[in-house]
Design a protein around this motif. Structure first.
Motif, PDB file in Angstrom:
ATOM      1  N   ASN A 140      -4.626  11.937  -4.766  1.00 36.43           N
ATOM      2  CA  ASN A 140      -4.872  10.498  -4.977  1.00 36.43           C
ATOM      3  C   ASN A 140      -4.214  10.003  -6.270  1.00 36.43           C
ATOM      4  O   ASN A 140      -4.711   9.106  -6.942  1.00 36.43           O
ATOM      5  CB  ASN A 140      -6.387  10.241  -5.024  1.00 36.43           C
ATOM      6  CG  ASN A 140      -6.719   8.786  -4.768  1.00 36.43           C
ATOM      7  OD1 ASN A 140      -6.023   8.096  -4.028  1.00 36.43           O
ATOM      8  ND2 ASN A 140      -7.770   8.296  -5.393  1.00 36.43           N
ATOM      9  N   ASP A 148       0.820  -1.218   0.000  1.00 39.94           N
ATOM     10  CA  ASP A 148       0.000   0.000   0.000  1.00 39.94           C
ATOM     11  C   ASP A 148       0.852   1.267   0.000  1.00 39.94           C
ATOM     12  O   ASP A 148       0.388   2.335   0.412  1.00 39.94           O
ATOM     13  CB  ASP A 148      -0.945   0.010   1.200  1.00 39.94           C
ATOM     14  CG  ASP A 148      -0.202   0.078   2.540  1.00 39.94           C
ATOM     15  OD1 ASP A 148       1.028  -0.207   2.559  1.00 39.94           O
ATOM     16  OD2 ASP A 148      -0.844   0.410   3.554  1.00 39.94           O
ATOM     17  N   LEU A 197      -0.677   4.383  -1.648  1.00 41.37           N
ATOM     18  CA  LEU A 197      -1.668   5.051  -0.797  1.00 41.37           C
ATOM     19  C   LEU A 197      -0.975   5.896   0.263  1.00 41.37           C
ATOM     20  O   LEU A 197      -1.417   7.013   0.559  1.00 41.37           O
ATOM     21  CB  LEU A 197      -2.577   4.007  -0.135  1.00 41.37           C
ATOM     22  CG  LEU A 197      -3.619   4.550   0.855  1.00 41.37           C
ATOM     23  CD1 LEU A 197      -4.563   5.520   0.149  1.00 41.37           C
ATOM     24  CD2 LEU A 197      -4.408   3.397   1.484  1.00 41.37           C
ATOM     25  N   THR A 216      -1.349   9.848   0.848  1.00 40.80           N
ATOM     26  CA  THR A 216      -1.738  10.369   2.167  1.00 40.80           C
ATOM     27  C   THR A 216      -0.744  11.419   2.642  1.00 40.80           C
ATOM     28  O   THR A 216      -1.132  12.460   3.195  1.00 40.80           O
ATOM     29  CB  THR A 216      -1.824   9.226   3.188  1.00 40.80           C
ATOM     30  OG1 THR A 216      -2.775   8.259   2.743  1.00 40.80           O
ATOM     31  CG2 THR A 216      -2.234   9.747   4.556  1.00 40.80           C
ATOM     32  N   SER A 234      -2.168   6.280  -6.213  1.00 41.26           N
ATOM     33  CA  SER A 234      -3.097   5.147  -6.112  1.00 41.26           C
ATOM     34  C   SER A 234      -3.789   4.896  -7.443  1.00 41.26           C
ATOM     35  O   SER A 234      -4.003   3.750  -7.850  1.00 41.26           O
ATOM     36  CB  SER A 234      -4.149   5.419  -5.027  1.00 41.26           C
ATOM     37  OG  SER A 234      -3.530   5.574  -3.759  1.00 41.26           O
TER      38      SER A 234
END
Length: 518
Positions: free
Chosen positions: A121, A95, A98, A102, A124
């Motif tokens: 985003n 991940d 992500l 973040t 991702s």
């Protein structure tokens, strides 16, 4: 046996090669967004850790998590999950994309100056291969982005990727990047020491970066300048905000990416300096019935819909302060021609706004091989005394004159097939211009420069083509013809591409209706 010489790759080349390994996962057009976002994270992390260490060394350990102790030093405060160290701890995790998204989101939320600047985003959505992304992170992790502040490592990487992208994508894709030697030339000529600087089509912010470098190199104070700009493309708008933030340049680029003509973000601005490289020969920039009474055309005819060159000029004229100076690049076609453009050009000359017209060599731009022109407009060409950095400069009255310069035989090769000005050439060109302004050691020089009166320009029917004024001893009569043909060829190619696109769209419509047009 001869020893084999191995060329050491630069950091920029290493990063490009690492990004190139993403090929297959993403298009090369995405490289710059990926790498520049990660470089931003690394730079933000390095500066945060440096400031944190300073606070601890000063005995302020209790304040290491207080935002104001970072912002006071122009450093971004980073919560733990937005720090580069956290990213690297998780670089091999499935991940990680992500976590990068973040981190970028968190930094933007905690630093108002970055509002709207960072990708949303993005990682991702790309669906990058984890091992390839992890390898890129490892490469970037080896870079100390603050080790050599004077040589601006991060800025070098930005410039390398932006120029490499322009080279890779070819015509029409490099509009956000103006070759550095041209930007340096504009800065050296108009000398933006202090006041408001504006770029109506700022791209990735290169004009602003070189303006600040000019101020620093001439022992000025960058706090005495303020930056205003606007950019139409959302992705490039974000690049500009990141590019400027990473260099500690505070700028007002408007609330959002927007078209300068239809949604002017700086309606009341009066700028002391304008530096710009508008899109060349932009067509259909407004509908026939739009912007016909726009206040920016006040005193001039409405620019034609077929070409935005004079719309950009009048937008900049409307933004100049009482003593404002503008330096900008346009295609050579704007120097002559009839109809509305001639009427506007005549008014510019009669209003004594045109100060210098400088024709540049061919092959300076990644997006076109034609020669283009540097225009300098000045709202105050009268006799006056001005403080320029450490120098007091006495300007003579040049109200009724225009300086023409032809630089087509100058420049040196780079990137095999391109031309740029050397530092010494930039100094020579700027010195000629400043000598002319101040009545210093200036004289008209065959095949280089000529100071023309307004009366002479009237006699030439308000043409601003330098070759009509500068004396040429061994003139190549094919030069101007070749350039006009090149521009015409570009127009033909654009029309053909538009026709092909229309045909494709029409074919798709018929296929949806069940017809096969083969």
């Amino acid at each position: 046996m001869a020893k084999k010489i191995t060329k050491t790759k630069s950091i920029e080349e290493t990063l490009w090669d690492s990004a190139n390994k993403l090929r297959g996962s993403v298009e090369s057009a995405e490289y710059k967004h990926i790498v520049l976002s990660l470089i931003f994270l690394k730079f933000a992390g390095d500066t945060f850790e440096e400031r944190k260490a300073e606070l601890i060394a000063e005995g302020k350990k209790d304040f290491v998590d207080m935002v104001e102790f970072y912002t006071m030093k122009n450093v971004f405060y980073l919560p733990e999950n937005a720090r580069w160290s956290y990213i690297m701890q998780n670089a091999k995790q499935p991940d990680i994309a992500l976590k990068i998204d973040t981190a970028l989101f968190t930094i933007e939320q905690n630093n108002p100056a970055l509002k709207g600047a960072l990708p949303d985003n993005y990682f991702s959505r790309l669906g990058l291969d984890v091992s390839k992304l992890s390898a890129l992170l490892d490469t970037i992790n080896q870079i100390n982005t603050i080790a050599d502040k004077e040589h601006d490592l991060v800025g070098r990487v930005y410039e390398y990727f932006l120029s490499n992208f322009a080279l890779a994508e070819g015509k029409g894709k490099g509009e956000f990047y103006t070759p550095k030697s041209i930007v340096n030339l504009i800065a050296e000529m108009i000398e933006p020491f202090e006041g408001k600087i504006y770029d109506p089509c700022c791209g990735s912010g290169g004009m602003f970066v070189q303006s600040v470098k000019f101020v620093n190199e001439h022992r000025g104070n960058k706090r005495q300048i303020s930056v205003y700009g606007q950019e139409y493309t959302n992705a490039t708008y974000k690049l500009a905000k990141m590019n400027l933030a990473i260099r500690g340049i505070s700028a007002n680029l408007g609330d959002l990416a927007a078209d300068t003509f239809s949604n002017d973000q700086h309606k009341d601005l009066k700028a002391d300096f304008i530096m710009a490289n508008p899109p060349f020969n932009q067509k259909d920039w407004r509908a026939a019935n739009e912007l016909t009474d726009d206040p920016r055309w006040n005193g001039y005819e409405v620019p034609p819909t077929s070409n935005a060159n004079y719309a950009w000029i009048l937008n900049m004229v409307s933004k100049l302060s009482e003593n404002g100076v503008a330096g900008f690049i346009l295609a050579n076609g704007a120097l002559s021609g009839d109809g509305t453009e001639k009427a506007i050009r005549k008014t510019l000359v009669e209003n004594h706004l045109v100060e210098a017209i400088i024709i540049l060599p061919r092959n300076m731009f990644y997006t076109t091989d034609i020669s283009v022109t540097l225009w300098i407009l000045n709202k105050n060409k009268k006799q006056r005394v001005v403080q320029k950095g450490d120098e007091v400069r006495r300007y003579r009255d040049r109200t009724d004159e225009v300086l023409f310069m032809d630089l087509r035989e100058m420049g040196e090769p780079f990137e095999k097939k391109y031309i740029q000005f050397s530092k010494e050439q930039i100094e020579q060109i700027a010195q000629t211009y400043h000598n002319w302004q101040t009545n210093g050691d200036y004289q008209n020089t065959a095949e280089y420069c000529y100071s023309a009166t307004t009366e002479e320009i009237r006699a030439k029917d308000y043409s601003l083509v330098p070759s009509k004024y500068i004396e040429f001893v061994n003139r190549d009569e094919n030069v101007d013809y070749h350039e006009k043909m090149t521009e015409l060829q570009q127009d033909i190619v654009s029309l053909l591409k538009a026709e092909q696109q229309s045909n494709r769209e029409l074919t798709e419509v018929f296929e949806k209706l069940g017809y096969n047009l083969v």
